[in-house]
Design a protein around this motif. Structure first.
Motif, PDB file in Angstrom:
ATOM      1  N   LEU A 261      34.813  90.022 107.601  1.00  0.00           N
ATOM      2  CA  LEU A 261      34.165  89.640 106.103  1.00  0.00           C
ATOM      3  C   LEU A 261      32.898  88.910 106.352  1.00  0.00           C
ATOM      4  CD1 LEU A 261      34.726  90.144 103.152  1.00  0.00           C
ATOM      5  CD2 LEU A 261      35.701  87.777 103.333  1.00  0.00           C
ATOM      6  N   GLY A 262      31.771  89.762 105.736  1.00  0.00           N
ATOM      7  CA  GLY A 262      30.508  89.053 105.857  1.00  0.00           C
ATOM      8  C   GLY A 262      29.648  89.421 107.296  1.00  0.00           C
ATOM      9  N   GLY A 263      30.152  90.499 107.986  1.00  0.00           N
ATOM     10  CA  GLY A 263      29.572  90.886 109.144  1.00  0.00           C
ATOM     11  C   GLY A 263      29.032  92.231 109.320  1.00  0.00           C
ATOM     12  N   SER A 264      28.708  92.782 108.081  1.00  0.00           N
ATOM     13  CA  SER A 264      28.277  94.149 108.028  1.00  0.00           C
ATOM     14  C   SER A 264      26.571  93.976 108.576  1.00  0.00           C
ATOM     15  CB  SER A 264      28.340  94.412 106.476  1.00  0.00           C
ATOM     16  OG  SER A 264      27.549  95.842 106.359  1.00  0.00           O
ATOM     17  N   ARG A 265      26.307  94.953 108.985  1.00  0.00           N
ATOM     18  CA  ARG A 265      25.005  95.178 109.527  1.00  0.00           C
ATOM     19  C   ARG A 265      24.209  96.028 108.435  1.00  0.00           C
ATOM     20  NH1 ARG A 265      27.575  95.481 114.742  1.00  0.00           N
ATOM     21  NH2 ARG A 265      27.924  97.635 114.420  1.00  0.00           N
TER      22      ARG A 265
END
Length: 462
Positions: A261-265
């Motif tokens: 969660l929150g690690g999207s590029r």
């Protein structure tokens, strides 16, 4: 002995356990999908929120405000008898038509991204095309229910509804917003199908709608590019197919459990509209295939329970309204997910309950509340208990359950029965053959009282 007693007690507790009603199911599903939406919107919008407002949580807080407003409308519509909305069917439709016209007036409608779809100030905006979906569903269900009760013909059903839906779709395409116009047509066709219109007429209507949508799609250059690029988005990855290519990259990067969660590029400026139209791709990238399948299950169960609430409706209007609302939400989810995975053209339709939508989210939650109202008034309660055992029924009614008692046979009667004379035993067959037994006499008297049998007599209901 103790083991059999424990098994009987366990089976009795299973029978007495209440089942969740359709209304409760729908409420829990809406809460679950909205919860997922808030979390993903906070994560997907953090980068663009920081660049636009200097705060990573600005867009997420706006989503919370819209969701609280939507929850208020959800409670209101779920607690209100859905038949009361029939009084506002015509007024709501005329008012929404007026708003669609006002959107096209320069200086009144708010233009963003080349489209004029909103009315309002700052970030508080209303999208009249979203309100038209609800107004059309209520008006169409009321029109069909009234005219079928009056015995009108199919043309008297199709004509007014087609005129209203066609006018609304033309105003929406003028904004331009082809995706919402397609949803309006889907709602109309579904209402006519649920009304029992013959398949030949529906096929002709679908053909006309398909032809008009194709002409409208190829009339504008950017729509034509989108239609041609979705067939092979890789060939136009630097142009009209860019969003689809980046969306597929994000979905593929998540694998089974995602990047966290929150690690999207992709949200770092690679995927446009990451928190709105393409939020499904962010779910797959950050939470993986498991979360993607979970969202699909939530949407599928919601559609199933929504159709069940329409089936439970006690009147024609409620059934038609429920079917149209479910079709509206299901078609939006199908169009959005199809565009994200590259099997449908990109139309700008948000994912229901999950995408950042503002007025779209509020109106969708109001529609879900109407489905809950239909289900609640169809089941008469929020919990449908299982069939009560005999003891529970006795406690609830205060009366003893009827128990058939077998009269005790005296010793003298048993002796008389065992010692029947041979003459009596031989006379019994002759009495049955001649029809002089008490049972045969009673049958003859009943037949004489009823009269001769008629071939037109209806069978008694079981």
């Amino acid at each position: 002995m103790a083991r059999s007693t424990a098994l009987r007690q366990r089976s009795r507790s299973n029978r007495e356990a209440p089942r969740l009603s359709t209304a409760t199911w729908l409420t829990l599903l809406v809460v679950a999908m909205c919860g997922v939406g808030v979390i993903i919107v906070f994560s997907a919008s953090s980068v663009i929120s920081m660049s636009l407002y200097g705060n990573a949580f600005s867009i997420g807080m706006k989503e919370v405000i819209w969701m609280v407003l939507g929850a208020i409308f959800f409670v209101i519509t779920s607690r209100t008898d859905y038949n009361r909305w029939r009084y506002f069917a015509v007024i709501g439709l005329v008012g929404t038509m007026g708003l669609l016209v006002m959107v096209l007036v320069p200086g009144v409608g708010v233009t963003s991204g080349g489209s004029s779809r909103w009315i309002g100030i700052s970030w508080i905006r209303i999208q009249p095309s979203e309100l038209m979906k609800l107004a059309l569903a209520i008006f169409g269900a009321d029109l069909i229910a009234r005219r079928q009760q009056e015995g009108c013909t199919n043309r008297q059903l199709i004509g007014p509804l087609a005129i209203v839906a066609g006018t609304a779709a033309a105003l929406v395409i003028k904004q331009p917003d082809l995706g919402t116009a397609m949803v309006l047509m889907v709602i109309t066709i579904t209402l006519l199908f649920a009304a029992g219109i013959p398949g030949v007429l529906l096929a002709k209507g679908i053909g006309v709608v398909t032809a008009l949508v194709t002409i409208a799609a190829f009339a504008m250059p950017y729509r034509r590019e989108r239609l041609l690029s979705f067939v092979d988005p890789g060939s136009k990855a630097d142009g009209s197919g860019y969003q689809v290519v980046q969306s597929l990259i994000g979905l593929g990067s998540g694998h089974l459990f995602g990047l966290g969660l929150g690690g999207s590029r992709e949200k770092w400026g690679l995927l446009p509209n990451a928190h709105t139209d393409f939020i499904f791709s962010i779910i797959g990238e950050e939470l993986g295939l498991i979360a993607v399948l979970g969202v699909l299950v939530l949407l599928s169960v919601f559609v199933f329970k929504g159709l069940k609430s329409a089936d439970l409706s006690s009147d024609r209007f409620g059934a038609l309204l429920g079917v149209s609302l479910v079709t509206w939400i299901a078609s939006e989810a199908l169009i959005n997910i199809g565009a994200v995975i590259g099997v449908l053209p990109v139309t700008g339709i948000p994912l229901p309950f999950i995408s950042f939508g503002g007025s779209s989210l509020v109106i969708t939650m109001a529609a879900a509340g109407m489905l809950v109202s239909i289900a609640r008034r169809g089941t008469e309660g929020t919990l449908a208990p299982a069939k009560a055992p005999r003891r529970a029924a006795k406690k609830a009614t205060g009366r003893k359950s009827p128990v058939r008692k077998t009269p005790a046979r005296s010793s003298t009667s048993s002796k008389a029965h065992t010692r029947t004379p041979a003459t009596a035993r031989s006379a019994a067959p002759r009495a049955r053959a001649s029809g002089t037994t008490p049972h045969a006499s009673r049958r003859r008297a009943t037949t004489a009282a009823r009269g001769p049998a008629s071939p037109f007599r209806q069978p008694r209901p079981k």
